[in-house]
Design a protein around this motif. Structure first.
Motif, PDB file in Angstrom:
ATOM      1  N   THR A 149       0.833  -1.204   0.000  1.00 23.97           N
ATOM      2  CA  THR A 149       0.000   0.000   0.000  1.00 23.97           C
ATOM      3  C   THR A 149       0.867   1.254   0.000  1.00 23.97           C
ATOM      4  O   THR A 149       0.551   2.235  -0.686  1.00 23.97           O
ATOM      5  N   MET A 150       1.966   1.221   0.742  1.00 22.58           N
ATOM      6  CA  MET A 150       2.870   2.371   0.761  1.00 22.58           C
ATOM      7  C   MET A 150       3.349   2.707  -0.651  1.00 22.58           C
ATOM      8  O   MET A 150       3.404   3.875  -1.032  1.00 22.58           O
ATOM      9  N   SER A 151       3.663   1.673  -1.426  1.00 26.99           N
ATOM     10  CA  SER A 151       4.190   1.923  -2.770  1.00 26.99           C
ATOM     11  C   SER A 151       3.148   2.573  -3.678  1.00 26.99           C
ATOM     12  O   SER A 151       3.509   3.335  -4.573  1.00 26.99           O
ATOM     13  N   VAL A 158       5.022  10.529  -7.010  1.00 24.89           N
ATOM     14  CA  VAL A 158       5.891  10.787  -8.164  1.00 24.89           C
ATOM     15  C   VAL A 158       5.053  11.158  -9.384  1.00 24.89           C
ATOM     16  O   VAL A 158       5.373  12.109 -10.102  1.00 24.89           O
ATOM     17  N   TYR A 159       3.962  10.431  -9.602  1.00 20.95           N
ATOM     18  CA  TYR A 159       3.120  10.701 -10.766  1.00 20.95           C
ATOM     19  C   TYR A 159       2.531  12.113 -10.705  1.00 20.95           C
ATOM     20  O   TYR A 159       2.543  12.838 -11.705  1.00 20.95           O
ATOM     21  N   PHE A 181       3.935   7.857   4.280  1.00 25.53           N
ATOM     22  CA  PHE A 181       4.528   7.866   5.614  1.00 25.53           C
ATOM     23  C   PHE A 181       3.575   7.246   6.628  1.00 25.53           C
ATOM     24  O   PHE A 181       3.992   6.504   7.515  1.00 25.53           O
ATOM     25  N   LEU A 182       2.282   7.516   6.481  1.00 23.42           N
ATOM     26  CA  LEU A 182       1.288   6.956   7.397  1.00 23.42           C
ATOM     27  C   LEU A 182       1.020   5.476   7.142  1.00 23.42           C
ATOM     28  O   LEU A 182       0.314   4.827   7.906  1.00 23.42           O
ATOM     29  N   CYS A 183       1.572   4.950   6.050  1.00 16.76           N
ATOM     30  CA  CYS A 183       1.473   3.509   5.775  1.00 16.76           C
ATOM     31  C   CYS A 183       2.613   2.728   6.415  1.00 16.76           C
ATOM     32  O   CYS A 183       2.389   1.674   6.992  1.00 16.76           O
ATOM     33  N   PHE A 190      10.679   7.996   0.618  1.00 16.84           N
ATOM     34  CA  PHE A 190      11.728   7.711  -0.341  1.00 16.84           C
ATOM     35  C   PHE A 190      11.834   8.728  -1.481  1.00 16.84           C
ATOM     36  O   PHE A 190      12.937   9.145  -1.829  1.00 16.84           O
ATOM     37  N   PRO A 191      10.744   9.190  -2.095  1.00 20.28           N
ATOM     38  CA  PRO A 191      10.888  10.140  -3.210  1.00 20.28           C
ATOM     39  C   PRO A 191      11.577  11.447  -2.840  1.00 20.28           C
ATOM     40  O   PRO A 191      12.108  12.126  -3.707  1.00 20.28           O
TER      41      PRO A 191
END
Length: 192
Positions: A149-151, A158-159, A181-183, A190-191
């Motif tokens: 889910t985080m991804s 990013v999109y 972050f909440l996931c 990371f981005p």
């Protein structure tokens, strides 16, 4: 509907490969220990045990604490909505995980098309294929890991940054990073 008709045959192959690598294991009995905990927390939340900010694994939870604070709560909150909509069965969690996997692949292709020159758009199956072939990817979807889910939110961040290329892109990107972050916590940033 037009988008589906425009898919490159190799994109269909990547969707099929992801399905073949994850769904046979995903749709069988049994789960990884972490997945059992995450699913129990989400199911409890859907049934009114605990709250979004103080989810509950069991009455005593871990270490005698009533709240389950081993991970941030957003994944549990989203998955609990699936339990409310589709019931408490094992396949509700599996449906959620399969849907999140497909959303990841679609977003990878969409980012490729936003970030690459127009003549390379037909090669969107390459990043999708590279992603699917990473050994940990099918494993994480087979085991309902938090990173799935985080991804989605990382990719949406990013999109949106690539799609809008203005203040709105930055705002949406930041909101999706907050959701990531909440996931899972810090890995969701990371981005940055």
């Amino acid at each position: 509907m037009k988008r589906i008709a425009e898919l490159h045959p190799l994109e269909w192959l990547v969707y099929a490969l992801f399905t073949l690598l994850t769904w046979p294991i995903l749709f069988r009995d049994g789960m990884f220990m972490d997945a059992i905990q995450y699913t129990a927390v989400a199911k409890n939340l859907s049934e009114g045990y605990g709250t979004f900010w103080f989810p509950q694994l069991s009455y005593c939870s871990i270490g005698g604490l009533k709240a389950f604070h081993e991970h941030p709560p957003l994944v549990f909150g989203i998955e609990s909505i699936f339990f409310k909509l589709f019931g408490p069965g094992i396949f509700t969690e599996r449906l959620y995980t399969a849907l999140v996997g497909l959303v990841n692949i679609v977003l990878i292709a969409a980012i490729w098309k936003k970030a690459s020159p127009k003549e390379w758009h037909r090669l969107s199956y390459l990043p999708m294929l590279f992603w699917v072939l990473i050994v940990e990817v099918p494993w994480s979807f087979q085991n309902n890991m938090q990173e799935n889910t985080m991804s989605v939110f990382v990719l949406l961040s990013v999109y949106s940054f690539l799609a809008f290329k203005n203040y709105w892109g930055s705002i949406f990107s930041a909101l999706f990073l907050l959701a990531a972050f909440l996931c899972k916590g810090i890995p969701g940033l990371f981005p940055l």
